[in-house]
Design an enzyme around this catalytic site. Structure first.
Site, PDB file in Angstrom:
ATOM      1  N   ASP A   1       0.809  -1.224   0.000  1.00  0.00           N
ATOM      2  CA  ASP A   1       0.000   0.000   0.000  1.00  0.00           C
ATOM      3  C   ASP A   1       0.842   1.273   0.000  1.00  0.00           C
ATOM      4  O   ASP A   1       0.437   2.299   0.563  1.00  0.00           O
ATOM      5  CB  ASP A   1      -0.967  -0.015   1.189  1.00  0.00           C
ATOM      6  CG  ASP A   1      -2.154  -0.928   0.908  1.00  0.00           C
ATOM      7  OD1 ASP A   1      -2.563  -1.017  -0.269  1.00  0.00           O
ATOM      8  OD2 ASP A   1      -2.660  -1.549   1.852  1.00  0.00           O
TER       9      ASP A   1
ATOM     10  N   ASP B   1      -7.175  -4.033  -4.574  1.00  0.00           N
ATOM     11  CA  ASP B   1      -6.838  -2.710  -4.037  1.00  0.00           C
ATOM     12  C   ASP B   1      -5.505  -2.182  -4.588  1.00  0.00           C
ATOM     13  O   ASP B   1      -5.288  -0.981  -4.706  1.00  0.00           O
ATOM     14  CB  ASP B   1      -6.746  -2.730  -2.501  1.00  0.00           C
ATOM     15  CG  ASP B   1      -7.787  -3.624  -1.823  1.00  0.00           C
ATOM     16  OD1 ASP B   1      -8.228  -4.598  -2.449  1.00  0.00           O
ATOM     17  OD2 ASP B   1      -8.134  -3.354  -0.671  1.00  0.00           O
TER      18      ASP B   1
HETATM   19  N1  GLY Z   1      -7.607  -1.421   1.006  1.00  0.00           N
HETATM   20  C1  GLY Z   1      -8.340  -1.972   2.059  1.00  0.00           C
HETATM   21  C2  GLY Z   1      -9.791  -1.662   1.995  1.00  0.00           C
HETATM   22  O1  GLY Z   1     -10.292  -1.165   0.998  1.00  0.00           O
HETATM   23  O2  GLY Z   1     -10.453  -1.935   2.974  1.00  0.00           O
END
Ligand code: GLY
Length: 377
Positions: free
Chosen positions: A89, A156
């Site tokens: 991330d 994600d």
């Molecule tokens: N990236 C984690 C979520 O969307 O909860």
């Protein structure tokens, strides 16, 4: 004043009043009294407050927001040195903090920090499977899950690729954009299904790269379609197309958008999963709606086909209109956030609250609707 103008003014007013309360902290999930829990564990959400401050600065040119955003910088420097807290991330964290700073101010320290973050992200690339590994090891997990995570990608991650594309442009290093393009291609082939819906996660053998199958983590079921994941796909593939001009990514952005649009409730604000059985609680996820609205506007800006672009823009405005009328905190006497009724993680009981990423994407969507084009992805 249009509804979008009014909502944007209101959002920036709320951010301004939250700045002194937040100080160097960062919000995570809303409490019932209108305040936010602060980020304590280092995880993926730490960049969204910074992103809102940089967008507020872009919208107003007020140094108040620039100063507040710069107060966050020590956190992001410190976090770069705590490598065990860094997973895929990096884009959520560093595009919305130091890259935003560099884009808005040209500050070279910020640029260097962004490049460091991109290098760390690129090191997660698995050449056998052509993917960026998502998560690190977690405390208390089973050995089986830990092993499987070595070959796991999640939808994600499409939002983290812009950091690599940005760094590739800055440094003229095609290797970084090759990694981002390879990951996006793998995601398009394995996470996106034939009907345009998405798995939340997909697993590969980490040694050979052999595909193993799709699973969920935050959605209702492995074969269902988690709505926030679908929104990550729309926004992330549109973003990837903007960088690469590869037709595959424009096609996938449209297919994922079309699936979501077909499955939206009437007010355009998604339930937490698009495939819920009748007896399952139908929590809304306003953050999925905000990401989707921003993604549809981004997609529309990248489409040459005028009718299709107008259609996506109209759906985005329908979603935004209903968010502004039914889902904001504007009527509350006290609040530190913008958008109510987000579902962070339904299986953990995290439903119906403000979410810092919902606020960020709501602001991004309002600004896109107003014609703003300078974002930090
Ligand atoms: N990236 C984690 C979520 O969307 O909860």
């Amino acid at each position: 004043m249009s509804i979008v103008d009014e909502a944007l003014t209101q959002a920036i007013r709320t951010i301004q009043s939250t700045v002194p309360r937040m100080g160097r902290d960062r919000p995570s999930i809303g409490r019932a009294d209108g305040s936010y829990e602060r980020c304590h564990a280092s995880h993926w959400v730490d960049g969204f407050w910074s992103g809102q401050l940089w967008l507020a600065y872009a919208a107003t040119n007020k140094t108040f927001f620039l100063d507040a955003a710069r107060q966050q910088r020590p956190y992001f420097i410190d976090r770069l040195n705590r490598t065990a807290t860094l997973d895929h991330d990096m884009g959520f964290l560093y595009s919305l903090s130091v890259v935003a700073d560099y884009i808005m101010t040209g500050d070279h320290i910020a640029r260097d920090l962004g490049l460091q973050a991109a290098t760390i992200l690129a090191q997660r690339f698995n050449p056998a499977g052509k993917f960026i590994r998502a998560w690190n090891d977690w405390d208390g997990e089973s050995e089986d899950f830990r092993q499987r995570k070595h070959g796991k990608i999640i939808i994600d991650c499409m939002e983290n690729l812009a950091l690599l594309f940005w760094a590739a442009r800055e440094t003229d290093d095609p290797q970084l954009s090759h990694i981002a393009t390879a990951h996006a291609t793998t995601t398009a082939h394995y996470i996106v299904r034939a009907d345009g819906s998405t798995y939340h996660t997909y697993e590969f053998d980490p040694t050979t790269g052999t595909p193993q199958g799709g699973f969920t983590f935050q959605g209702y079921a492995d074969k269902s379609c988690w709505s926030r994941g679908q929104s990550w796909a729309i926004h992330g593939f549109a973003q990837t197309y903007q960088y690469t001009h590869e037709p595959l990514f424009l096609d996938v952005a449209q297919r994922t958008a079309d699936y979501a649009i077909l499955h939206l409730p009437e007010d355009g604000v998604a339930y937490w999963d698009y495939d819920l059985p009748a007896d399952e609680p139908r929590y809304r996820d306003s953050s999925a709606a905000a990401i989707m609205a921003a993604g549809l506007l981004l997609l529309a800006d990248n489409l040459e086909e005028r009718l299709k672009a107008d259609y996506y823009r109209a759906v985005a405005l329908h979603i935004l209109h209903n968010l502004t009328q039914q889902y904001t905190t504007a009527h509350l006497p006290y609040t530190e956030g913008l958008l109510l009724h987000g579902a962070a993680y339904v299986r953990k009981g995290q439903t119906d609250s403000m979410l810092t990423w919902g606020d960020y994407f709501y602001l991004e969507a309002l600004m896109r609707a107003r014609g703003h084009t300078r974002f930090f992805w």
